[in-house]
Design an enzyme around this catalytic site. Structure first.
Site, PDB file in Angstrom:
ATOM      1  N   GLU A   1       0.810  -1.223   0.000  1.00  0.00           N
ATOM      2  CA  GLU A   1       0.000   0.000   0.000  1.00  0.00           C
ATOM      3  C   GLU A   1       0.842   1.271   0.000  1.00  0.00           C
ATOM      4  O   GLU A   1       0.425   2.303  -0.512  1.00  0.00           O
ATOM      5  CB  GLU A   1      -0.960   0.013   1.192  1.00  0.00           C
ATOM      6  CG  GLU A   1      -2.110  -0.978   1.083  1.00  0.00           C
ATOM      7  CD  GLU A   1      -1.770  -2.359   1.611  1.00  0.00           C
ATOM      8  OE1 GLU A   1      -0.586  -2.619   1.919  1.00  0.00           O
ATOM      9  OE2 GLU A   1      -2.694  -3.192   1.722  1.00  0.00           O
TER      10      GLU A   1
ATOM     11  N   PHE B   1     -11.078  -7.713  14.001  1.00  0.00           N
ATOM     12  CA  PHE B   1      -9.977  -8.123  13.116  1.00  0.00           C
ATOM     13  C   PHE B   1      -9.681  -7.013  12.108  1.00  0.00           C
ATOM     14  O   PHE B   1     -10.577  -6.484  11.470  1.00  0.00           O
ATOM     15  CB  PHE B   1     -10.368  -9.421  12.392  1.00  0.00           C
ATOM     16  CG  PHE B   1      -9.327  -9.863  11.400  1.00  0.00           C
ATOM     17  CD1 PHE B   1      -8.050 -10.225  11.813  1.00  0.00           C
ATOM     18  CD2 PHE B   1      -9.608  -9.891  10.048  1.00  0.00           C
ATOM     19  CE1 PHE B   1      -7.080 -10.612  10.905  1.00  0.00           C
ATOM     20  CE2 PHE B   1      -8.646 -10.283   9.116  1.00  0.00           C
ATOM     21  CZ  PHE B   1      -7.377 -10.642   9.550  1.00  0.00           C
ATOM     22  N   GLN B   2      -8.427  -6.693  11.987  1.00  0.00           N
ATOM     23  CA  GLN B   2      -7.939  -5.640  11.087  1.00  0.00           C
ATOM     24  C   GLN B   2      -8.616  -4.293  11.348  1.00  0.00           C
ATOM     25  O   GLN B   2      -8.843  -3.523  10.424  1.00  0.00           O
ATOM     26  CB  GLN B   2      -8.083  -6.051   9.617  1.00  0.00           C
ATOM     27  CG  GLN B   2      -7.122  -7.186   9.249  1.00  0.00           C
ATOM     28  CD  GLN B   2      -6.950  -7.402   7.762  1.00  0.00           C
ATOM     29  OE1 GLN B   2      -7.879  -7.185   6.990  1.00  0.00           O
ATOM     30  NE2 GLN B   2      -5.773  -7.837   7.348  1.00  0.00           N
TER      31      GLN B   2
ATOM     32  N   LYS C   1     -17.173  -1.103   6.229  1.00  0.00           N
ATOM     33  CA  LYS C   1     -17.569  -2.115   5.249  1.00  0.00           C
ATOM     34  C   LYS C   1     -19.068  -2.088   4.955  1.00  0.00           C
ATOM     35  O   LYS C   1     -19.487  -2.113   3.799  1.00  0.00           O
ATOM     36  CB  LYS C   1     -17.171  -3.499   5.787  1.00  0.00           C
ATOM     37  CG  LYS C   1     -17.219  -4.602   4.762  1.00  0.00           C
ATOM     38  CD  LYS C   1     -16.617  -5.887   5.335  1.00  0.00           C
ATOM     39  CE  LYS C   1     -16.591  -6.971   4.266  1.00  0.00           C
ATOM     40  NZ  LYS C   1     -16.010  -8.221   4.775  1.00  0.00           N
TER      41      LYS C   1
ATOM     42  N   MET D   1      24.309   8.969   2.051  1.00  0.00           N
ATOM     43  CA  MET D   1      24.223  10.216   2.812  1.00  0.00           C
ATOM     44  C   MET D   1      24.495   9.966   4.295  1.00  0.00           C
ATOM     45  O   MET D   1      25.114  10.786   4.974  1.00  0.00           O
ATOM     46  CB  MET D   1      22.845  10.866   2.606  1.00  0.00           C
ATOM     47  CG  MET D   1      22.750  12.288   3.123  1.00  0.00           C
ATOM     48  SD  MET D   1      23.941  13.389   2.337  1.00  0.00           S
ATOM     49  CE  MET D   1      22.988  13.999   0.958  1.00  0.00           C
TER      50      MET D   1
END
Lengths: 590, 174
Positions: free
Chosen positions: A61, A123-124, A173, A487
């Site tokens: 993502e 969940f999630q 959802k 760097m």
């Protein structure tokens, strides 16, 4: 399905979402499905069948958020990314923060657990609304599908209004599944009391600015990302053509002004050109356009442009006077302000005051004395050589970069056009470059897109090679491989007693050529001057994606450099090349 | 110096989080904060007292305006306005000193809202100066608990600064 406004029709929340984003002209989204966003991806299936919108499936993502960001930077449109709840949403966070600090309008749409489960540690489930509060311009949780269309319309408006920025919409959802009587909201139909109209230009301030420009004998334009967002390149060119004011840009402002022009001094600040930093230290008038006096630009703030009066033009009132109190503050869009300033100047003041000639001569002398140097060693190729050669082969390309030495060298040596420079400036997000190249290439399928990366940055999001392979995006990836976090190594060498704590990347480094080939991507290893130019030429001509693993001098440092806390005039690494050793360097003026 | 800001916000989920997050992230110090519905439906008024010089307050105001839910920010520090705060204070008393405590309560036009054998709760409203004054006087009895609303304020339409007038009257009488 799309063209006409829908007035009262039984639809679902997810239909309302897709209908609303398509109405706002979105044709590409970047995303990754998952449990809570499955209903939306199911709806997307139908919309993709009708070719109304296309989802680019990323491999992580974070890649979706950076791709949407680069899509936006290279087009000016709102970039859209989708992710599911929980870890999908948290993976967007670096990308949203990157867009926030660089003022990029992106819309992040996240799935969320169903409304009955919110707050139950389902969940999630994660409070992405709360997590992203400090890094969004605004955010929403859609609690009722009836609000969906209005929220999307507001989100697009807020993204682009004034100083742009990211907006997040969290969609539970069951909101996507609920049926209701749908009324579509057209773009621009919303009224947001908190988004105030931009203030009218104050003619008095414009007049003061014009007078200061006319009286100044050593003026300097200091231009930032605000000018790019405002598409101010043509009006700035007109201003410089008439008044011969030299221009220095920030990392975000790179490309706003013809970088081949004698009036362009390149980038200023920590790794800016010596002549830009000398000019800013000596100027008597600093005209800041869409720039925010960032610490990487100013060095020690008290000594930044300390001989200068300041005119500060910015669309965000909070930036004016935040770090440096200007003599003239003008809140407004850069193009608008410069246009009215130019009209006033043209009508009332004579162009080109004579004193400016000696200022130009001084700058010219600095340019001759302290040019940017391209090291040339017989044993190995330098990063700078590769960039110079790449740029010669691809002058109109979109360049994306990652973060670190290669980014600063790219800023110094690549000459780009407005909106063709795509780099994470404010946040310095390693791993930005590769997904950004995906976003830019999707937006400009027929243009050349080059991702300049470092071996360490590249490894942060190298899974996106899969996305590039899947969509056959003809991106050219140039990895400046010095086997270090370059760097970090440079700072450890300069400020930490050469204790190279965890910056060496040799052990565990992949064979980048084989890695790319494993994805079915053509790849070359460049390790000497003979095959450098030919490989680069072949890569640019090749119609598909190419990866070039450029193995360069390991311990090359990026100069000039302003040490933290020092003033810009105290740069290190700007000593003139000695006469005797001149063959080791080729000077290059920007 | 302490500044009083009167802020109108859209009454939406997360608006207080956005404001408190802004204070925390940018390092502004908040002395008190009072929130309640304003005259318009869906709009709340937040009265906040903030420590900082003029430049800090100017920067804070600009940052607040960047939040989409914020409708108006007004610095009322130097504008004639009515300022009030409510305090509930629970103090320890006994049969010997109860009368004295009630005497103080009466002088301050405060109310006793709960009384027990050895404890009383006093309700006092007034400008912040009055609140501080009564609190100091009641300290000797032993303060058990204090709850304060934080200051709320409205600008005086009359534009008359009563504090200033009081000073004038005192000066005249002297």
């Amino acid at each position: 399905m799309l063209s006409k406004q829908i007035i009262g029709s039984e639809k679902t929340g997810r239909f309302a979402l897709l209908d609303s984003i398509v109405r706002h002209g979105v044709i590409h989204i970047f995303g990754y499905p998952g449990g809570a966003i499955l209903p939306i991806y199911d709806e997307l299936y139908a919309w993709e069948e009708l070719s109304l919108i296309k989802n680019i499936l990323v491999r992580h993502e974070q890649g979706a958020s950076h791709a949407a960001d680069a899509y936006s930077r290279s087009t000016g449109k709102v970039g859209v990314c989708f992710a599911t709840s929980g870890p999908g949403a948290t993976n967007l966070v670096s990308g949203i923060a990157t867009a926030h600090i660089d003022s990029v309008p992106i819309l992040a749409i996240t799935g969320q657990v169903g409304r009955p489960f919110i707050g139950t540690d389902a969940f999630q489930e994660v409070d992405i609304f709360g997590i992203t509060l400090p890094i969004v311009k605004h955010s929403y949780v859609v609690r009722d599908p009836r609000d969906m269309s209005r929220i999307v319309a507001e989100a697009f408006y807020i993204c682009k209004h004034g100083r742009p920025g990211p907006v997040l919409i969290d969609v539970p959802k069951d909101v996507g599944l609920e049926k209701f009587n749908y009324f579509s909201v057209e773009p621009g139909q919303v009224k947001i009391p908190g988004c105030r109209p931009l203030s009218n230009l104050k003619s008095r301030q414009i007049l003061m600015a014009a007078k200061m420009i006319q009286q100044s004998s050593q003026p300097l334009l200091y231009i930032g990302g605000g000018a790019i967002i405002s598409d101010a390149h043509s009006i700035i060119k007109e201003l410089v053509d008439l008044y011969k004011i030299p221009v220095t840009t920030t990392l975000m402002g790179k490309g706003i002004f013809n970088e081949d022009s004698e009036f362009c001094l390149g980038m200023l600040g920590m790794h800016g050109t010596a002549y830009a930093n000398f000019a800013v230290s000596e100027c008597d008038l600093l005209i800041a356009l869409g720039a925010r006096f960032d610490d990487r630009v100013t060095g020690k703030l008290d000594e930044f442009a300390c001989n200068a009066q300041v005119i500060h033009v910015d669309i965000d009132p909070a930036e004016v006077g935040k770090n440096r109190i200007p003599q003239v503050a003008i809140v407004g869009d850069v193009t608008e302000v410069v246009t009215s300033l130019l009209n006033l100047l043209k009508n009332n003041f004579k162009p080109y005051p004579e004193q400016i000639i000696s200022w130009q001569e001084r700058i010219h002398r600095w340019r001759q004395q302290y040019p940017l140097l391209v090291p040339k060693k017989s044993t190995s190729i330098s990063p700078q050589e590769i960039l110079v050669t790449t740029n010669q082969l691809a002058q109109d390309a979109y360049f994306t970069t990652d973060v670190g030495q290669h980014q600063m060298w790219s800023a110094q040596f690549l000459k780009v056009k407005s909106k063709h420079w795509i780099s994470s400036a404010g946040l310095g997000t390693m791993g930005y470059g590769l997904p950004a190249a995906i976003g830019a290439q999707v937006a400009h399928p027929n243009e050349l897109v080059i991702c300049v990366s470092g071996d360490s940055s590249f490894q942060m999001n190298m899974q996106e090679l899969g996305t590039i392979a899947q969509y056959k995006l003809p991106i050219k990836i140039v990895i400046i491989n010095n086997r270090w976090q370059g760097m970090v190594r440079q700072w450890q060498q300069a400020f930490y007693g050469e204790r190279y704590s965890h910056s060496r990347m040799t052990e565990g480094a992949p064979n980048f050529q084989k890695l790319a080939e494993a994805f079915g991507i053509k790849a070359f290893t460049v390790n000497n001057r003979q095959n450098m130019e030919s490989s680069l030429k072949d890569a640019m001509k090749y119609p598909g994606p190419v990866l070039l693993d450029c193995q360069v001098t390991e311990n090359e440092n990026c100069y000039p450099m302003v040490a933290p806390g020092k003033s810009n005039a105290q740069m290190i690494g700007i000593a003139k090349p000695q006469r005797g050793t001149a063959s080791n360097y080729v000077s290059r003026n920007i | 110096m302490k500044h009083t800001l009167s802020v109108l916000v859209q009454d939406e989920a997360g608006v207080l989080s956005r404001i408190s997050g802004l204070f925390a992230r940018r390092g502004f110090n908040i002395a008190s904060l009072a929130v309640g519905p304003a005259e318009q439906i869906g709009v709340s008024r937040i009265t906040m007292v903030v420590q900082g010089d003029n430049r800090t307050i100017e920067q804070l105001t600009k940052q607040l305006y960047k939040l989409v839910n914020i409708l108006n920010v007004q610095d009322v520090t130097n504008i004639p306005s009515v300022e009030r705060e409510l305090m509930l204070i629970k103090i320890q008393v006994n049969s010997q000193n109860r009368i004295e405590a009630l005497e103080i309560v009466k002088i301050f036009r405060a109310n006793v809202v709960d009384i027990a054998e050895d404890l009383i709760i006093v309700e006092v409203t007034g400008d912040p100066g009055k609140i501080v004054a009564i609190e100091q006087l009641l300290t000797k009895f032993g303060i058990i608990e204090i709850a304060r609303t934080g200051k709320i304020s409205l600008v005086r339409t009359s534009k008359i600064n009563t504090e200033y007038l009081k000073d004038k009257v005192v000066a005249y009488n002297a």
